[in-house]
Design a protein around this motif. Structure first.
Motif, PDB file in Angstrom:
ATOM      1  N   GLY A 113       0.780  -1.231   0.000  1.00 26.97           N
ATOM      2  CA  GLY A 113       0.000   0.000   0.000  1.00 26.97           C
ATOM      3  C   GLY A 113       0.812   1.281   0.000  1.00 26.97           C
ATOM      4  O   GLY A 113       0.241   2.367   0.089  1.00 26.97           O
ATOM      5  N   LEU A 114       2.146   1.172  -0.098  1.00 28.94           N
ATOM      6  CA  LEU A 114       2.962   2.389  -0.123  1.00 28.94           C
ATOM      7  C   LEU A 114       2.893   3.048  -1.495  1.00 28.94           C
ATOM      8  O   LEU A 114       2.801   2.376  -2.522  1.00 28.94           O
ATOM      9  N   LYS A 115       2.934   4.365  -1.498  1.00 29.16           N
ATOM     10  CA  LYS A 115       2.939   5.148  -2.732  1.00 29.16           C
ATOM     11  C   LYS A 115       4.390   5.317  -3.160  1.00 29.16           C
ATOM     12  O   LYS A 115       5.131   6.131  -2.592  1.00 29.16           O
ATOM     13  N   VAL A 116       4.820   4.515  -4.148  1.00 31.97           N
ATOM     14  CA  VAL A 116       6.209   4.525  -4.616  1.00 31.97           C
ATOM     15  C   VAL A 116       6.246   5.155  -5.999  1.00 31.97           C
ATOM     16  O   VAL A 116       5.558   4.709  -6.920  1.00 31.97           O
ATOM     17  N   VAL A 117       7.065   6.200  -6.136  1.00 32.80           N
ATOM     18  CA  VAL A 117       7.268   6.872  -7.416  1.00 32.80           C
ATOM     19  C   VAL A 117       8.720   6.627  -7.820  1.00 32.80           C
ATOM     20  O   VAL A 117       9.648   6.978  -7.090  1.00 32.80           O
ATOM     21  N   VAL A 118       8.912   6.007  -8.985  1.00 31.77           N
ATOM     22  CA  VAL A 118      10.249   5.711  -9.485  1.00 31.77           C
ATOM     23  C   VAL A 118      10.700   6.866 -10.377  1.00 31.77           C
ATOM     24  O   VAL A 118      10.005   7.253 -11.316  1.00 31.77           O
ATOM     25  N   LEU A 119      11.872   7.400 -10.050  1.00 30.02           N
ATOM     26  CA  LEU A 119      12.473   8.484 -10.841  1.00 30.02           C
ATOM     27  C   LEU A 119      13.730   7.931 -11.500  1.00 30.02           C
ATOM     28  O   LEU A 119      14.603   7.379 -10.827  1.00 30.02           O
ATOM     29  N   ASP A 120      13.806   8.069 -12.811  1.00 25.80           N
ATOM     30  CA  ASP A 120      14.932   7.511 -13.569  1.00 25.80           C
ATOM     31  C   ASP A 120      15.298   8.437 -14.725  1.00 25.80           C
ATOM     32  O   ASP A 120      15.221   8.050 -15.885  1.00 25.80           O
ATOM     33  N   PRO A 121      15.702   9.687 -14.425  1.00 23.59           N
ATOM     34  CA  PRO A 121      16.005  10.624 -15.504  1.00 23.59           C
ATOM     35  C   PRO A 121      17.313  10.277 -16.202  1.00 23.59           C
ATOM     36  O   PRO A 121      18.286   9.874 -15.559  1.00 23.59           O
ATOM     37  N   ARG A 122      17.324  10.428 -17.522  1.00 23.63           N
ATOM     38  CA  ARG A 122      18.532  10.131 -18.298  1.00 23.63           C
ATOM     39  C   ARG A 122      18.984  11.301 -19.169  1.00 23.63           C
ATOM     40  O   ARG A 122      20.038  11.230 -19.774  1.00 23.63           O
ATOM     41  N   THR A 123      18.154  12.339 -19.237  1.00 23.73           N
ATOM     42  CA  THR A 123      18.500  13.531 -20.018  1.00 23.73           C
ATOM     43  C   THR A 123      18.172  14.762 -19.183  1.00 23.73           C
ATOM     44  O   THR A 123      17.471  14.675 -18.173  1.00 23.73           O
ATOM     45  N   LEU A 124      18.642  15.923 -19.638  1.00 25.35           N
ATOM     46  CA  LEU A 124      18.314  17.165 -18.931  1.00 25.35           C
ATOM     47  C   LEU A 124      16.813  17.426 -18.938  1.00 25.35           C
ATOM     48  O   LEU A 124      16.251  17.879 -17.939  1.00 25.35           O
ATOM     49  N   ALA A 125      16.152  17.112 -20.035  1.00 27.91           N
ATOM     50  CA  ALA A 125      14.698  17.299 -20.098  1.00 27.91           C
ATOM     51  C   ALA A 125      13.994  16.397 -19.082  1.00 27.91           C
ATOM     52  O   ALA A 125      13.028  16.809 -18.439  1.00 27.91           O
ATOM     53  N   GLN A 126      14.494  15.166 -18.923  1.00 25.24           N
ATOM     54  CA  GLN A 126      13.896  14.259 -17.947  1.00 25.24           C
ATOM     55  C   GLN A 126      14.183  14.717 -16.517  1.00 25.24           C
ATOM     56  O   GLN A 126      13.349  14.551 -15.631  1.00 25.24           O
ATOM     57  N   ILE A 127      15.357  15.301 -16.282  1.00 26.72           N
ATOM     58  CA  ILE A 127      15.669  15.859 -14.962  1.00 26.72           C
ATOM     59  C   ILE A 127      14.673  16.969 -14.644  1.00 26.72           C
ATOM     60  O   ILE A 127      14.102  17.011 -13.549  1.00 26.72           O
TER      61      ILE A 127
END
Length: 191
Positions: free
Chosen positions: A164-178
């Motif tokens: 039930g935890l709210k997990v958000v995965v962040l995986d930026p690979r470009t400046l736009a994604q950052i």
């Protein structure tokens, strides 16, 4: 807000490019006046893996499982809501082979102004390979409203979500994604 995001983007870009270098430009951990946006909840987003996450209310207890995301939270003036972070290892120390020693390596060469309060946070180790999973029991024990995770240890992420935890995965690979991820963190935290 636009200026704050621009400053944060430049800082993150410099830090991203400087991985592996012995020094990097300092991060600004000073945030502009913070506005309350509790009326924006619930909010539904797709994280960097495409997983749909609904955050029902403004998170008050946040766990960041990656030092990069801890820096983002602190730069967005959310330090008082961070209850644990992703480890006591140097960011960029591949597979965490380089132990982080306090205070001799403080401030870290990977981010000269890495938030000093993070030294006092409980550290949740692991997540960098199958042999060293995240300590999901410790995550659950911290009672987070939101968990920010790097895109690693899919089994532990699935287990946290099943609990039930709210997990958000962040995986930026470009400046736009950052830039996207910084705005996403601001949105899901009500900042």
């Amino acid at each position: 807000m636009t200026r704050r995001v621009s400053v944060l983007l430049v800082s993150l870009a410099v830090a991203t490019i400087a991985v592996g270098a012995s020094t990097s430009r300092p991060f600004s951990t000073q945030a502009a006046v913070h506005r309350q946006h509790s009326g924006l909840f619930p909010v539904t987003i797709r994280d960097d893996t495409g997983y749909r996450v609904t955050i029902p209310k403004k998170p008050r207890r946040i766990i960041s499982l990656d030092p990069r995301d801890t820096e983002t939270l602190f730069a967005l003036d959310l330090s008082t809501r961070v209850v644990a972070d992703g480890g006591s290892q140097d960011e960029g120390a591949f597979c965490c082979k380089k132990a982080f020693r306090y205070p001799s390596q403080w401030p870290s060469p990977w981010g000269m102004n890495y938030p000093s309060r993070s030294r006092t946070l409980p550290h949740i180790e692991g997540g960098y390979d199958a042999a060293h999973p995240f300590d999901t029991e410790l995550v659950v024990a911290k009672r987070p409203n939101l968990v920010l995770s790097l895109n690693a240890d899919a089994a532990a992420i699935a287990k946290m979500r099943s609990l039930g935890l709210k997990v958000v995965v962040l995986d930026p690979r470009t400046l736009a994604q950052i830039e996207h991820d910084i705005k996403l963190v601001g949105r899901i935290t009500g900042n």
